[in-house]
Design a protein around this motif. Structure first.
Motif: not given
Length: 821
Positions: A654-661, A698-711, A728-732
């Motif tokens: 897990t990184t801050r903005t993506y996962l690596l499988l 989707h990233v743009a929509q997420f931040q458009h809604e939350t005003k916070v960058a992915l984490s 796989i589960i995560t959250a931001t």
């Protein structure tokens, strides 16, 4: 060809829109031509009909939703009349949904007087029973034709599990039911506005002359947007917020700094993602895209046309770059100075141009992150980096994996429709007090602490949530809910110092919890969970701190195993609490001369070890005390979490903005069939990376809604000794996100689902032994939610804002679980 099929792409629009087409006004009847119950019953006097996407691929719903006049909903709710009268007729007093399947025999009739009627069979009723939606006179034949076309295409996708674009004319006609009898006329409305159901004699209303819907193939070139996709505002069961109607406009561009070297220079077509329509909209036919070095390991992306500057920004990991060679496109995110996010698409003229641009951009991104020249990296490392950022599938994708993904689709579909979901997805957390009254609800600690960490039990179906210096204990019930069990009100050392645990891990069959005080990095503490107090302090080493720790093997916590792993910045070692003095086992210490910045570790069921670092690289060991068998190159982003499948096949970072499988299995060479933990990869071979990221839109929509960058929170597989890793589960921010492993391996484009909460998700994990239920810790709540409650990411599911719980929530004593403790 159907003349209307030219509208199909427009009507369906972007997959981010849940509702495809709508008839905004009408009445819903159930007609029983052969029943003694009465010829017809009016279910909804005022209603809207729509066709919606579901959370499952190729599955759509016909939805009839009651529309209230202003104030009517409150009146109905007060006297309960609607609920009583509809008992046994409607599954919900405000909305009825029907899976669009061929068995419905859905059809559209236009009567001689111009009245538009939708009809479909009541599959749970008697022979001949059917539902009718009688449209308002404002409904035009053109709109009805569009509705019928969309319904036919949806049924085609469900039956053949293929995109509607592949349907032939003959296949679509299969769903027009041209030879069915005309839809009988329902009774006219002769009731007061408050009467929900009217029964009429079958002799009252003989059916009028009816024109069958014109086989979906008559020309309707005059369909307008306002007719095909009418917009309405109505009060419903779960109304969504009003969408912004204005199209997305590109922000002003920053000027490019002075360039020292140009790494990429290409002419491209420019598109910007429009939040209102959910599509990429062309902005310019030709712009010049450049990537330049501007000094101090900084790089710049600039987009200019002859008449204006379109975009200028630094090349940083937040770009979230995706290269798609099938469509010769590059998609990325841009963040303006006011915090808004935008998603851009560059379309290239040829593959070679895209490859050259990719090489330059990835060189800039890698050098920025690693502060090392790209040419110093090995060829295999450069190939690994480029492969990880391509929008491609794993090399060993095959028909069997696609079949497995389809099987999972069908299973999810069955769960989606056969199991009713509770309106309350999980058990909400509330204030704990042995003699509190049910309306004494407090969801905030006076000291300002919030939930921060979660440990899900391996042995005894318990979850433990850290909140400041307190720990709440929750029982998992057989019906997949949470019950508050007890709370540990004060975490303190044997010497009496109260502290907030920095990290926790269950140990020794869930009887103990190992924890760390952030102010004391060279020691760990053991809490006896039966007594609810710390009983031991373990000094690990005077000179080697503990950055993080992990179990000896994947399922060691189910046993009495005492030893476990510890990591410092540059060392990996075993900790044995039974030793006298320092607990670090000197003979099993692997220490590096340079600071590698180790951040996370995970183990397989055989005890193989994966270790990740803040540099972004991963090492694989078959045992402690020796050099790594495999070293996976860094992409440049710090790894904050690591997990491994029980058999060692899959490594999840897990990184801050993506996962690596990463696929650790070697598929060729002399070590074919061996894992990277057991044998090193050959020089001409490399691990198979798969970068799991949200789509840029989707990233743009997420931040458009939350005003916070992915984490992202640290991602995990579902796990259990008798279950395979499937999810796989995560959250931001406020979003829980799950990836289907089968769909990832089958190469699906967006193989993830989401659920939005009212507050940020602090920690999350699957219930042990299953992927069906998820334990979620919010700042002031703890929930268990069914995985099937997650939805495919659409504009509606991203925008939907759940209500916060709090004072005035009427939950029974059994429903109350504790979070503030």
């Amino acid at each position: 060809m159907f003349a209307l099929r030219s509208l199909s792409k427009y009507l369906f629009g972007n997959a981010n829109k849940e509702s495809i087409i709508e008839l905004p006004q009408g009445q819903l009847y159930i007609v029983r031509p052969r029943s003694l119950k009465g010829y017809s019953e009016l279910i909804f006097k005022d209603a809207a009909a729509s066709i919606r996407r579901t959370g499952q691929e190729y599955q759509y719903q016909l939805v009839i939703q009651r529309v209230y006049e202003e104030g009517e909903a409150e009146l109905v709710g007060e006297d309960g009349t609607q609920d009583d009268r509809l008992d046994g007729v409607a599954s919900d007093k405000d909305e009825k949904t029907f899976l669009l399947d061929q068995d419905l025999h859905f059809r559209v009739d236009i009567r001689d007087d111009g009245e538009v009627v939708l009809g479909w069979l009541d599959l749970s009723g008697d022979d001949g029973d059917l539902f009718e939606f009688v449209c308002d006179p404002s409904a035009t034949p053109e709109t009805a034709s569009s509705f019928a076309l969309v319904a036919a295409q949806c049924q085609y996708e469900r039956k053949y599990r293929k995109p509607r674009d592949l349907a032939t004319d003959q296949e679509l006609r299969e769903f027009s039911f041209e030879h069915e009898d005309p839809i009988p006329q329902a009774s006219p409305i002769q009731s007061p506005s408050r009467s929900p159901i009217i029964s009429r004699s079958p002799t009252i209303s003989p059916p009028p002359t009816t024109t069958r819907m014109p086989s979906l193939n008559q020309s309707n070139s005059g369909v307008k947007r306002s007719e095909a996709m009418p917009r309405t505002t109505r009060s419903g069961k779960a109304p969504l917020r009003t969408y912004e109607e204005a199209p997305t406009i590109a922000p002003s561009a920053n000027k490019a700094p002075e360039a020292r070297e140009t790494l990429a220079d290409q002419d491209v077509q420019l598109h910007l993602f429009d939040f209102q329509s959910g599509t990429f909209v062309q902005q310019a036919e030709s712009v010049n895209a450049t990537v330049t070095e501007i000094g101090n390991w900084k790089y710049w992306l600039q987009l200019n046309s002859d008449d204006r500057d379109w975009l200028g920004q630094e090349v940083v990991p937040e770009l979230n770059p995706v290269f798609n060679f099938e469509y010769l496109s590059f998609i990325f995110n841009h963040y303006s100075e006011d915090g808004n996010a935008y998603s851009w698409l560059l379309r290239f003229k040829e593959k070679e141009s895209l490859e050259e641009f990719q090489q330059g951009l990835m060189q800039a991104l890698w050098e920025h992150s690693n502060q090392t020249k790209w040419l110093k990296a090995k060829d295999t490392e450069r190939d690994y980096v480029l492969d990880a950022f391509n929008d491609l599938v794993l090399e060993d994708k095959d028909d069997e994996r696609e079949a497995e993904a389809r099987e999972e689709d069908e299973q999810e579909e069955e769960e989606y429709y056969d199991q009713e979901e509770d309106e309350d997805d999980g058990q909400r957390s509330e204030h704990y007090d042995s003699d509190e009254s049910e309306d004494d609800v407090i969801t905030r600690d006076e000291d300002g602490n919030v939930n921060s960490q979660l440990a899900v039990g391996y042995k005894h179906d318990r979850s433990f949530v850290v909140r400041g210096s307190k720990i709440g204990v929750f029982k998992h019930t057989p019906d997949n809910h949470l019950e508050f069990s007890t709370n540990i009100s004060k975490v303190e050392t044997p010497g009496g110092k109260v502290f907030n645990p920095k990290k926790i891990m269950l140990h020794a069959e869930d009887r103990n919890m190992i924890m760390q005080d952030g102010d004391n990095p060279n020691s760990l503490f053991r809490m006896d969970l039966e007594y609810g107090k710390i009983v031991d302090e373990w000094k690990v080493h005077d000179d080697i701190p503990v950055n993080t720790f992990a179990p000896e093997k994947k399922f060691s916590q189910m046993t009495g195993e005492q030893t476990f792993l510890g990591l410092s910045n540059n060392a990996l070692y075993r900790i044995d609490p039974r030793l006298q003095g320092d607990k670090l086992v000197e003979s099993e210490l692997k220490q590096y001369a340079t600071k590698n910045g180790f951040t996370a570790a995970a183990t397989t069921d055989k005890g193989y070890i994966a270790v990740a670092s803040s540099k972004g690289d991963i090492r694989m060991f078959d045992r402690l005390g020796i050099n790594a068998k495999t070293h996976i190159p860094a992409l440049g982003d710090p790894i904050i979490g690591l997990d491994v499948s029980a058999n060692g096949r899959w490594v999840l970072a897990t990184t801050r903005t993506y996962l690596l499988l990463i696929d650790a299995l070697q598929n060729d060479g002399k070590n074919e069939g061996k894992l990277g933990f057991e044998k090193s990869f050959a020089k001409d071979s490399k691990p198979q990376p798969r970068r799991l990221a949200l789509t840029p839109s989707h990233v743009a929509q997420f931040q458009h809604e939350t005003k916070v960058a992915l984490s992202f929170t640290p991602a995990r597989f579902n796990t259990g000794p008798d279950s395979d890793e499937t999810t796989i589960i995560t959250a931001t921010g406020p979003f829980i996100i799950t990836w289907s492993l089968k769909k990832v391996l089958a190469g699906r484009k967006d193989p993830y689902s989401i659920k939005r909460y009212a507050e940020d998700v602090k920690a999350d994990n699957f219930r042990f032994g299953s992927d069906k239920n998820i334990v979620v810790a919010l700042p002031n709540e703890v929930n268990m939610v069914a995985k099937r409650a997650l939805q495919r990411p659409t504009r509606e599911s991203i925008m939907a804002t759940p209500r916060k719980t709090g004072r005035g929530s009427y939950l029974s004593r059994n429903d109350i679980v504790n979070s503030p403790y």
